[in-house]
Design a protein around this motif. Structure first.
Motif, short mmCIF file in Angstrom:
data_model
loop_
_atom_site.label_atom_id
_atom_site.label_comp_id
_atom_site.label_asym_id
_atom_site.label_seq_id
_atom_site.Cartn_x
_atom_site.Cartn_y
_atom_site.Cartn_z
N ILE A 133 57.06 -1.27 -42.01
CA ILE A 133 58.23 -0.38 -41.97
C ILE A 133 57.79 1.05 -41.68
CG2 ILE A 133 60.10 0.61 -43.36
CD1 ILE A 133 60.24 -2.16 -44.79
N LEU A 134 56.72 1.49 -42.34
CA LEU A 134 56.20 2.84 -42.12
C LEU A 134 55.73 3.01 -40.68
CD1 LEU A 134 55.50 5.58 -43.42
CD2 LEU A 134 53.25 4.62 -43.93
N CYS A 135 55.01 2.02 -40.16
CA CYS A 135 54.54 2.08 -38.77
C CYS A 135 55.71 2.07 -37.79
CB CYS A 135 53.60 0.90 -38.48
SG CYS A 135 52.00 1.05 -39.29
N PHE A 136 56.74 1.29 -38.06
CA PHE A 136 57.92 1.27 -37.19
C PHE A 136 58.58 2.64 -37.19
CE2 PHE A 136 62.51 1.02 -36.73
CZ PHE A 136 62.59 0.51 -35.44
N LEU A 137 58.76 3.23 -38.37
CA LEU A 137 59.40 4.55 -38.45
C LEU A 137 58.56 5.61 -37.73
CD1 LEU A 137 60.69 4.47 -42.14
CD2 LEU A 137 62.04 4.25 -40.04
N GLY A 138 57.24 5.55 -37.91
CA GLY A 138 56.35 6.51 -37.25
C GLY A 138 56.38 6.38 -35.74
#
Length: 152
Positions: A133-138
């Motif tokens: 999720i963090l990688c997708f948002l970044g």
């Protein structure tokens, strides 16, 4: 580790680096060729696939790796589906080169794995980890900053 092993490992690393540089150079210059070839994207993708088939067939023939092909027989259907998906992917990328800038096309192309993470959650019902999720948002935030979407 003895000297022979070290030299062998160093040699393999150098060859790997050279192969990586060649692959990146080929991919990096592909857009220039595609934009200047007066053929439909589907034909370019077909010829690209045929040339790759011939080259890989010759490599397999010359290195004697046909024995490994027997192990892949059971996966032949999946390999054909994957090949078709890759061909369709190339057609879309080549069309993007024709209709927008190379930079935006390539950026969109490299954003696809990020979309796959979301697709795996929606279609395959996989649970997304906090890291995913963090990688997708970044990556989504990065692409928005790069292409200049401001909402107004």
């Amino acid at each position: 580790m003895d000297i022979k092993e070290t030299n062998s490992r160093d040699s393999r690393e150098k060859i790997s680096r050279i192969q990586n540089i060649i692959a990146m150079a080929i991919f990096g210059t592909m857009s220039l060729l595609v934009k200047n070839i007066p053929l439909p994207s589907r034909e370019i993708a077909l010829y690209r696939g045929l040339i790759a088939f011939v080259v890989l067939f010759l490599i397999i023939l010359l290195t004697g790796r046909f024995k490994h092909l027997q192990q892949m027989k059971q996966h032949l259907g999946k390999l054909f589906i994957a090949g078709g998906a890759m061909g369709f992917n190339w057609i879309l990328l080549f069309e993007a080169y024709r209709h927008t800038t190379v930079a935006l096309s390539t950026l969109s192309y490299y954003f696809a794995p990020t979309l796959m993470v979301i697709g795996s959650g929606l279609i395959l019902k996989e649970k997304l980890t906090p890291k995913q999720i963090l990688c997708f948002l970044g990556s989504t935030g990065g692409i928005i900053l790069i292409i200049g979407v401001t909402g107004g």
